[in-house]
Every structure is written in structure tokens, then in C-alpha cells.
Design an enzyme around this catalytic site. Structure first.
Site, PDB file in Angstrom:
ATOM      1  N   ASP A  85     -25.045  -2.621  -8.027  1.00 10.61           N
ATOM      2  CA  ASP A  85     -25.057  -3.349  -9.293  1.00 10.61           C
ATOM      3  C   ASP A  85     -25.570  -2.335 -10.320  1.00 10.61           C
ATOM      4  O   ASP A  85     -25.528  -1.125 -10.058  1.00 10.61           O
ATOM      5  CB  ASP A  85     -25.979  -4.587  -9.194  1.00 10.61           C
ATOM      6  CG  ASP A  85     -25.731  -5.593 -10.316  1.00 10.61           C
ATOM      7  OD1 ASP A  85     -24.749  -6.343 -10.243  1.00 10.61           O
ATOM      8  OD2 ASP A  85     -26.524  -5.619 -11.280  1.00 10.61           O
TER       9      ASP A  85
ATOM     10  N   LYS B  83     -29.093 -11.666  -4.457  1.00  8.49           N
ATOM     11  CA  LYS B  83     -29.214 -10.524  -5.362  1.00  8.49           C
ATOM     12  C   LYS B  83     -30.573  -9.890  -5.104  1.00  8.49           C
ATOM     13  O   LYS B  83     -31.511 -10.578  -4.686  1.00  8.49           O
ATOM     14  CB  LYS B  83     -29.156 -10.994  -6.824  1.00  8.49           C
ATOM     15  CG  LYS B  83     -28.697  -9.914  -7.761  1.00  8.49           C
ATOM     16  CD  LYS B  83     -27.193  -9.935  -7.851  1.00  8.49           C
ATOM     17  CE  LYS B  83     -26.645  -8.794  -8.655  1.00  8.49           C
ATOM     18  NZ  LYS B  83     -25.206  -8.952  -8.884  1.00  8.49           N
TER      19      LYS B  83
HETATM   20  N1  GLU Z   1     -22.989  -6.731  -8.150  1.00  8.41           N
HETATM   21  C1  GLU Z   1     -21.643  -7.181  -8.088  1.00  8.41           C
HETATM   22  C2  GLU Z   1     -21.542  -8.579  -8.662  1.00  8.41           C
HETATM   23  O1  GLU Z   1     -22.242  -8.902  -9.593  1.00  8.41           O
HETATM   24  C3  GLU Z   1     -21.030  -7.016  -6.698  1.00  8.41           C
HETATM   25  C4  GLU Z   1     -21.748  -7.660  -5.576  1.00  8.41           C
HETATM   26  C5  GLU Z   1     -21.193  -7.308  -4.194  1.00  8.41           C
HETATM   27  O2  GLU Z   1     -20.221  -6.594  -4.112  1.00  8.41           O
HETATM   28  O3  GLU Z   1     -21.788  -7.804  -3.231  1.00  8.41           O
HETATM   29  O4  GLU Z   1     -20.728  -9.383  -8.287  1.00  8.41           O
END
Ligand code: GLU
Length: 448
Positions: free
Chosen positions: A168, A128
Site C-alpha cells: 500500500d 489492513k
Molecule cells: N492496498 C491495496 C488496496 O487498497 C491492495 C491490497 C492487496 O492487494 O491485498 O486494495
């Protein structure tokens, strides 16, 4: 206190080492809550220091992001990427731009992402990233300059086989476009290094809908299995005016649910006969919020300026889709009083630990976001597959795959929960099933 001394030690150590990282400590504790039986049955977990290794990110990158605003003033933000675990695949996870971003929040998100990605059955590790930059109220040019400066550092740490970011909170198609464009320029290389891209440059159909739609597919599986029922006619509460909440509302409505309450940062609106969901979606799409406009348009609607008051509304199903920490113990009790029997997380960790424990003890079936909101990253995985094979799938193909993945995730969580003698504890099932694959890969790869 856990039965296992090993677990108690790991929790103590986490709390002592990161006393200021409360979100991260909560995510670790929520995970350890599910590990007691497994750890006492399998001494290899302790013998190989699996949990100690699992809770320390493989790498954290922290950097300065200087940029110039429209008034020619120099601004400085902090950028991060937490590359948590790459045992089962390249690092994968979103980027968040929000005032609240700090290391604790990104570490909790990346930690959970590791298990979420594992549950999808696709080969993706956990990561992340983000910045304390707030895109709200900024001009397009300012957002572009910020994204370019962010990418001027991040580009050297990511790649289609290394780390594949996505969106996100605060990062949507516009931000991804700017970051992807700058990566391509710096590397002189077109690759599927981001997911959530625009359709004209390698994005996947249904990616914007995926988290919200997946959440409803998961909810339908819960209803079918536990209550031999479906969502038609059920009263549903949904928080959050972002992509997840909006798409969840759209799908819930399509499946015949009655959306009796919704919220955004300014408050909540409630109507026992069902809200005008289309109106809300149009407002949310145009402005990123809807409550203030909705109450002007429907002056008779019940509302509160406190978003949390949403949880006081009688309902069958609650879908928190806003952000972490939006449901505490008091809200959990209010939900119980209002007749709620299903709590399905659309956001990441919207319920705090006391609320989760309350649900488990009070017969509210609870699913953690790492299982029920995995549809977003699952379709990211499908976007990677399309990019890698130079293909693009139809909406129907992606939707069918998404449905299958959500069904598989539910079944895996449910069966694991049954196997451990707690059929209603889906969070336990999600933690154990997500962990086992990562554990096996870590064991096979030696001490790295
Ligand atoms: N931010 C999204 C999550 O919390 C998607 C992450 C992604 O697609 O890599 O899963």
C-alpha cells in the site's frame, strides 16, 4: 438522520465509542448512508446484530517496532494489523508505511477492504496493517532492518490461510521482499503469505499495474453505460505520483484520453492540450514525485504549489489517486464548475462525505474506491491462485481476468443501484452488493 432507528443507533454508537477516529467514523457513515432501505426490508440484519458486529474488527494487533538506524541510534515505531472480517475468506489487505498511519486510518481501510474484496467475487476477507514509519529518505539497510523488526512480531499472526498482506502507500516491491524474506526465515516455510511479491519469487505479472489499469477499465464501463461513449479525447485529471496514479495515467493515455492535469505532494501541473505523460511517469518512477522537475523542464506549463488546486482545472473526468481526504466540498464544487461529470476514486476514500453527497445531488456520477480501485486486490487474489497451484500466468491471461473482474464489479454495482431505484448511485450499489455477500456468510456462520 436515517429513516431507520437501528441505523441511527449504530451511527450514534460508532461516533460515541470512537470520537477520535474521524476517518473510521466517516467510512462507517458512508456505508450506513446506503443501508436504509435494506435494513427496513430485512429485519434479520438488526435481529442478528449484523451491523454492530460488522463495525468491530475481529482482531487488532498493535506492537512495538524497534530498529537501529545508520547512525546506530535506536528508533521506535508502532506497528499494527487490523484483521477486520474473515467471513468470506482469510484476511487480506495491504500494509501502509507512512507518518500519518494510526488506528483510525487503518480501521477505515480495513473496513472498506472487507467490501472491496467481497466485490471482486474472490474469497478474501478484509484487513489492513502498517506503521507510522516513513521509508522516504531512509537507506535500503534501514528499511530492511525496520521490515525485519516489523515482521519479527507480525509473522505469528499471518499465514497463507490466515492473513495475506500486500503493499500500500510506502510499501512496494522492496519492502515486501524484505518482509517476505524474514517471514520465510522465521517460519522455515515458503508460502504465498504475501502478494505483490517480485516476479522471481512467486509474484504475478501485472500486479504493479493492476489498480491503475483496473481503474481505467472501470471508468470505461461507466462511460459506456451512462454516456454510450468512451474515454477517447476526454479531459482527465489524475492526482498522486504513486503506482496507482502513474499506472492510471499510462492506461488513460493509451486509451486516448487527454491528461490535462496531474499532481503530487509538491503541487500540480496543468496543460489543456495534454501533459507529457511519459516524462511524468519517468520522473515519478525515479523520484516518487515529478512536479518540481517538470516545471523546470517545461517552464511555460501552468502550475501551483498547492496539490488541491488541481481540482480547479476544467475536465470531464477526475481520478483522485493520491490518498484519503484530498477532495472536500469546495473542491467538489470547483470540479462541478469546471464541467466534470465523472468522479472515479483510485485511492481509498479520497473524497470526504460532504463531497460525495454533493456529487450525488449535482449529477456527477461517483464511484467509490472500494469498487473502482479493486483491481489491485483482485490481481492479488489471482497471485494467490497462481501460488496455490504452482503456476504462473502470462500478462495477457492476467489482464483478461482483470478486465473481466472490473466489468463484473461495475455490473454488480450498477445493477444493484438500479434495483434500489437509484441507477446513478454506484456507491450505493457497491455498498449493498459488497455487504450482501459478507452478510450472508456471517448469518450462515452463527454468532462468532
Ligand atoms: N492496498 C491495496 C488496496 O487498497 C491492495 C491490497 C492487496 O492487494 O491485498 O486494495
Amino acid at each position: 438522520m436515517y429513516k431507520s432507528d437501528y441505523l441511527n443507533r449504530v451511527l450514534e454508537q460508532t461516533k460515541n465509542t470512537y470520537p477520535e477516529q474521524k476517518e473510521f467514523v466517516q467510512a462507517v457513515e458512508e456505508f450506513l448512508d446506503s443501508m436504509d432501505f435494506l435494513v427496513s426490508k430485512d429485519p434479520k440484519i438488526e435481529g442478528n446484530a449484523i451491523l454492530e458486529r460488522l463495525i468491530v474488527p475481529e482482531r487488532i494487533i498493535q506492537f512495538r517496532v524497534p530498529w537501529v538506524d545508520d547512525n546506530n541510534k535506536i528508533r521506535v515505531n508502532t506497528g499494527y494489523r487490523v484483521q477486520f472480517n474473515s467471513a468470506i475468506g482469510p484476511y487480506k489487505g495491504g500494509i501502509r508505511f507512512d507518518k500519518s498511519v494510526n488506528l483510525s486510518i487503518l480501521k477505515f481501510l480495513a473496513f472498506e477492504q472487507t467490501f472491496k474484496n467481497s466485490l471482486t467475487g474472490l474469497p478474501m476477507g478484509g484487513a489492513k496493517g502498517g506503521s507510522d514509519f516513513d521509508p522516504r529518505g531512509k537507506s535500503d539497510k534501514e528499511v530492511m532492518r525496520f521490515c525485519q523488526s516489523f515482521m519479527a512480531e507480525l509473522y505469528r499472526h499471518i499465514g497463507p490461510h490466515t492473513d495475506i498482506p500486500a503493499g500500500d502507500l510506502g510499501v512496494g516491491a522492496r519492502e515486501i521482499g524484505y518482509m517476505f524474506g524474514y517471514y520465510k526465515k522465521l517460519k522455515n516455510e515458503w508460502s504465498g503469505v504475501f502478494t505483490g511479491k517480485g516476479l522471481s519469487y512467486g509474484g504475478s505479472l501485472y500486479r504493479p499495474e493492476a489498480t491503475g489499469f483496473g481503474l481505467l477499465y472501470f471508468t470505461e464501463e461507466m462511460l459506456k453505460t451512462y454516456f454510450k461513449s468512451d474515454i477517447k479525447g476526454k479531459r482527465v485529471l489524475i492526482s498522486g505520483s504513486g503506482k496507482v496514479g502513474s499506472m492510471a495515467a499510462l492506461k488513460a493515455k493509451e486509451l486516448g484520453a487527454i491528461i490535462v492535469g496531474m499532481s503530487d505532494i509538491n503541487g500540480c501541473v496543468v496543460d489543456p492540450n495534454g501533459l507529457e505523460v511519459e516524462e511524468i511517469l519517468n520522473l515519478a518512477k525515479a523520484k516518487g514525485e515529478f512536479v518540481n522537475e517538470y516545471i523546470k523542464k517545461y517552464p511555460d506549463v501552468k502550475y501551483s504549489k498547492v496539490a488541491r488546486d488541481l481540482w480547479k482545472t476544467p475536465c470531464d473526468i477526475a481520478l483522485p489517486c493520491a490518498t484519503q481526504g484530498e477532495i472536500n466540498l469546495d473542491n467538489a464544487k470547483e470540479l462541478k464548475e469546471g464541467g466534470c461529470y465523472l468522479l472515479v476514486e483510485g485511492a481509498n476514500m479520497p473524497c470526504d462525505l460532504e463531497a460525495i453527497r454533493f456529487f450525488n445531488e449535482n449529477d456527477i456520477i461517483f464511484s467509490s474506491g472500494k469498487a473502482s480501485n479493486a483491481g489491485g486486490v483482485a490481481v492479488s487474489g489471482l497471485e494467490m491462485a497462481q501460488n496455490a497451484t504452482f503456476s504462473s500466468w502470462s500478462k495477457e491471461e492476467v489482464d483478461e481476468k482483470l478486465r473481466k473482474i472490473m466489468k463484473n464489479i461495475f455490473n454488480e454495482c450498477y445493477q444493484t443501484a438500479c434495483q434500489y431505484g437509484q441507477p446513478k448511485n454506484l456507491a450505493l450499489g457497491a455498498n449493498i452488493a459488497g455487504f450482501l455477500k459478507v452478510y450472508e456468510a456471517m448469518l450462515a456462520q452463527g454468532i462468532v
